[in-house]
Scaffold this motif. Sequence first.
Motif, PDB file in Angstrom:
ATOM      1  N   GLU A 188       0.844  -1.179   0.000  1.00  0.00           N
ATOM      2  CA  GLU A 188       0.000   0.000   0.000  1.00  0.00           C
ATOM      3  C   GLU A 188       0.889   1.242   0.000  1.00  0.00           C
ATOM      4  N   LYS A 189       0.262   2.380  -0.173  1.00  0.00           N
ATOM      5  CA  LYS A 189       1.021   3.604  -0.402  1.00  0.00           C
ATOM      6  C   LYS A 189       2.135   3.820   0.609  1.00  0.00           C
ATOM      7  N   GLU A 190       1.863   3.689   1.895  1.00  0.00           N
ATOM      8  CA  GLU A 190       2.872   3.988   2.904  1.00  0.00           C
ATOM      9  C   GLU A 190       4.035   3.001   2.826  1.00  0.00           C
ATOM     10  N   GLN A 191       3.726   1.699   2.675  1.00  0.00           N
ATOM     11  CA  GLN A 191       4.790   0.707   2.591  1.00  0.00           C
ATOM     12  C   GLN A 191       5.626   0.896   1.330  1.00  0.00           C
ATOM     13  N   GLN A 193       6.038   3.675  -0.385  1.00  0.00           N
ATOM     14  CA  GLN A 193       6.817   4.903  -0.270  1.00  0.00           C
ATOM     15  C   GLN A 193       8.028   4.704   0.622  1.00  0.00           C
ATOM     16  N   ALA A 194       7.858   3.911   1.690  1.00  0.00           N
ATOM     17  CA  ALA A 194       8.988   3.642   2.585  1.00  0.00           C
ATOM     18  C   ALA A 194      10.097   2.900   1.849  1.00  0.00           C
ATOM     19  N   GLN A 195       9.731   1.942   1.003  1.00  0.00           N
ATOM     20  CA  GLN A 195      10.748   1.206   0.250  1.00  0.00           C
ATOM     21  C   GLN A 195      11.406   2.096  -0.805  1.00  0.00           C
ATOM     22  N   ASP A 197      11.771   5.345  -0.628  1.00  0.00           N
ATOM     23  CA  ASP A 197      12.642   6.276   0.096  1.00  0.00           C
ATOM     24  C   ASP A 197      13.959   5.604   0.479  1.00  0.00           C
TER      25      ASP A 197
END
Length: 227
Positions: A188-191, A193-195, A197
């Motif tokens: 999902e978006k947060e996961q 985006q974390a990868q 980044d």
Amino acid sequence: ERVGHLPLSYAQQRLWFLERLEPGSPLYICPGAVRLVGQLDVLSLERALNEVIRRHGALRTTFTTVEKQPVQIVHPPQPLHLPVIDLRESGEEAPEAAALRLAIDEAHKPFDLAQGPLLRVKLLRMGQQDHVVLFMLHHIISDGWSMGILVREVATLYEAFGKGMPSPLPELAIQYTDFAVWQRQLLEKEQLQAQLDYWKRQLRGAPAVLRLPTDRPRPERSEEHTS
């Protein structure tokens, strides 16, 4: 529900982008050939191929865009007619040479991701009891591992159908579209985006172009190399 417009896996989305970048490139065609020696039941082979296509939705899939985003569509099974090419009538060219030439030609014929089908099969007759089956699939629906599954399942079904028996293969509980949906939900978006980044930090300052030793100038566009 495996109907309508379905999401692509990230691997499929990469291949879809590359196909749009270089339409018709043969780089993303997965070729395969199996030589069959002995008496061949062409009707049982054709039936086995049709059953494999019915079993695997990926072999019935095409790709289009909806609101500028790629989606995949799994179509109902359509009868596949196995074309037979008799290489004994290839004139002065030896059957083996003709088979190799045809295989190379097929491996360079582009697929249309929107129209399909993305699987081509031909049977080459080199002798009364000597045949070659050519498989060509686009990489967006197949890979090396998948080709092994395809050949094994066709062999299993061919043996069963040749004996007048039903398919011994169990129905598949999971299709590739299920994996694509699961992968999208997992990242999902947060996961995601974390990868992203993380890798942006790791690759910060990396050169835009690799300085590799070469014996000729770098071309304006990447050259195509096929194995």
